[in-house]
Design a protein around this motif. Structure first.
Motif, mmCIF file in Angstrom:
data_model
loop_
_atom_site.group_PDB
_atom_site.id
_atom_site.type_symbol
_atom_site.label_atom_id
_atom_site.label_comp_id
_atom_site.label_asym_id
_atom_site.label_seq_id
_atom_site.Cartn_x
_atom_site.Cartn_y
_atom_site.Cartn_z
ATOM 1 N N ILE A 47 73.350 119.989 41.146
ATOM 2 C CA ILE A 47 74.602 119.443 41.676
ATOM 3 C C ILE A 47 75.209 120.297 42.792
ATOM 4 O O ILE A 47 75.634 119.785 43.818
ATOM 5 C CB ILE A 47 75.642 119.272 40.536
ATOM 6 C CG1 ILE A 47 75.044 118.415 39.415
ATOM 7 C CG2 ILE A 47 76.928 118.640 41.053
ATOM 8 C CD1 ILE A 47 75.807 118.485 38.115
ATOM 9 N N HIS A 48 75.267 121.627 42.579
ATOM 10 C CA HIS A 48 76.070 122.469 43.475
ATOM 11 C C HIS A 48 75.274 123.366 44.412
ATOM 12 O O HIS A 48 75.742 123.714 45.479
ATOM 13 C CB HIS A 48 77.000 123.373 42.658
ATOM 14 C CG HIS A 48 77.852 122.631 41.686
ATOM 15 N ND1 HIS A 48 78.795 121.708 42.089
ATOM 16 C CD2 HIS A 48 77.901 122.658 40.334
ATOM 17 C CE1 HIS A 48 79.388 121.212 41.014
ATOM 18 N NE2 HIS A 48 78.862 121.764 39.943
ATOM 19 N N ASN A 49 74.098 123.809 43.952
ATOM 20 C CA ASN A 49 73.405 124.858 44.707
ATOM 21 C C ASN A 49 71.887 124.735 44.521
ATOM 22 O O ASN A 49 71.296 125.437 43.713
ATOM 23 C CB ASN A 49 73.912 126.235 44.212
ATOM 24 C CG ASN A 49 73.304 127.393 44.989
ATOM 25 O OD1 ASN A 49 72.500 127.210 45.896
ATOM 26 N ND2 ASN A 49 73.679 128.610 44.611
ATOM 27 N N PRO A 50 71.268 123.832 45.297
ATOM 28 C CA PRO A 50 69.828 123.597 45.136
ATOM 29 C C PRO A 50 68.982 124.832 45.435
ATOM 30 O O PRO A 50 67.821 124.902 45.027
ATOM 31 C CB PRO A 50 69.529 122.482 46.145
ATOM 32 C CG PRO A 50 70.699 122.429 47.063
ATOM 33 C CD PRO A 50 71.875 122.964 46.326
ATOM 34 N N ASP A 51 69.545 125.820 46.121
ATOM 35 C CA ASP A 51 68.762 127.002 46.508
ATOM 36 C C ASP A 51 68.834 128.143 45.493
ATOM 37 O O ASP A 51 68.283 129.217 45.724
ATOM 38 C CB ASP A 51 69.245 127.539 47.874
ATOM 39 C CG ASP A 51 69.110 126.469 48.951
ATOM 40 O OD1 ASP A 51 68.134 125.693 48.884
ATOM 41 O OD2 ASP A 51 69.987 126.405 49.836
#
Length: 255
Positions: A171-175
């Motif tokens: 949701i917030h931080n694919p990395d």
């Protein structure tokens, strides 16, 4: 290009703050420029580096709610090449105050963006919970170190934390990466300690750091003197372990 690493586990007493403080100090000794952000209302990382938390006017709280710039909160501590954004008991209130804010999970990420590249490493010492504070830390970070103590209930709660990390990635931080699982409080004399190490390595393979942090009296004494292990006793087992961890992280991030 700075790297932001959160040190997180919702269980208390697993060596999060010990790891945050001593990893920061050891990276500093290895000539990396480090910023340690104390995102735990208990403020142990701040006091563990000799900062007088009673007299903090601007800290993590003001940085996250964006009433002050991070530069206003940064304090140089006695460890070489290490700076701190200290915490304060105020931080307890942030969970409630952020609830109605838009983009509430991204407040810390936004606040750190302007200073990220001024440091080699930014470490965030997370609170022992999976609330909004930890969520902000995970959203702002490039990777996460998960300390696991070598004792009976070690893996309990780990699934929950890994699920939280997965949902942050989605949701917030694919990395967001897992920098590694760090085995702490290891006692080679105990069969149980050895079993936990075997079990964690069997389940998680390459995700586990080679460095294992051994139980060490000096490690528990150092914070009461407001010093990192490397300042307090550079010859101790604890100092050797954390130096080794710092080297492992530098090596891992150099290619």
């Amino acid at each position: 290009m700075g790297k932001i690493i959160a040190i997180a586990n919702q269980k208390g007493g697993v060596g999060k703050t010990t790891t945050s403080v001593n990893l920061a100090a050891c990276l500093g000794v290895l000539e990396k420029k480090v910023l340690l952000i104390d995102a735990d209302p208990q403020a142990n990382a701040s006091s563990g580096l000799g900062i007088d938390i009673e007299n903090i006017a601007v800290g993590t709280y003001q940085v996250i709610e964006q009433s002050h710039r991070p530069e206003d909160a940064i304090i140089k501590c006695s460890a070489p090449n290490v700076w701190v954004i200290p915490s304060h008991i105020d931080l307890v209130a942030i969970e409630i105050e952020l609830v109605d804010k838009e983009n509430r999970e991204y407040m810390l990420k936004q606040a750190l963006a302007p200073i990220k590249d001024q440091y080699d490493y930014i470490l965030i010492d997370c609170a022992p919970s999976l609330g909004l504070l930890t969520l902000n830390a995970l959203t702002a970070s490039d990777s996460v170190i998960i300390p696991i103590q070598c004792e009976y209930y070690a893996l309990e709660g780990l699934g929950k934390l890994l699920n939280t990390i997965k949902s942050v990635q989605k949701i917030h931080n694919p990395d967001l990466d897992i920098e590694g699982l760090l085995l702490t409080m290891f006692d080679s004399r105990l069969r149980l300690s050895n079993q936990v190490v075997e079990e964690v390595q069997k389940h998680f393979h390459d995700m586990v750091f080679n460095t294992i942090i051994q139980r060490n009296v000096k490690l528990s004494e150092a914070p009461s003197f407001g010093e990192s292990i490397i300042n307090y006793d550079a010859t101790s087992k604890g100092a050797a372990n954390y130096l080794h961890l710092a080297q492992e992280i530098i090596k891992k991030n150099s290619h």
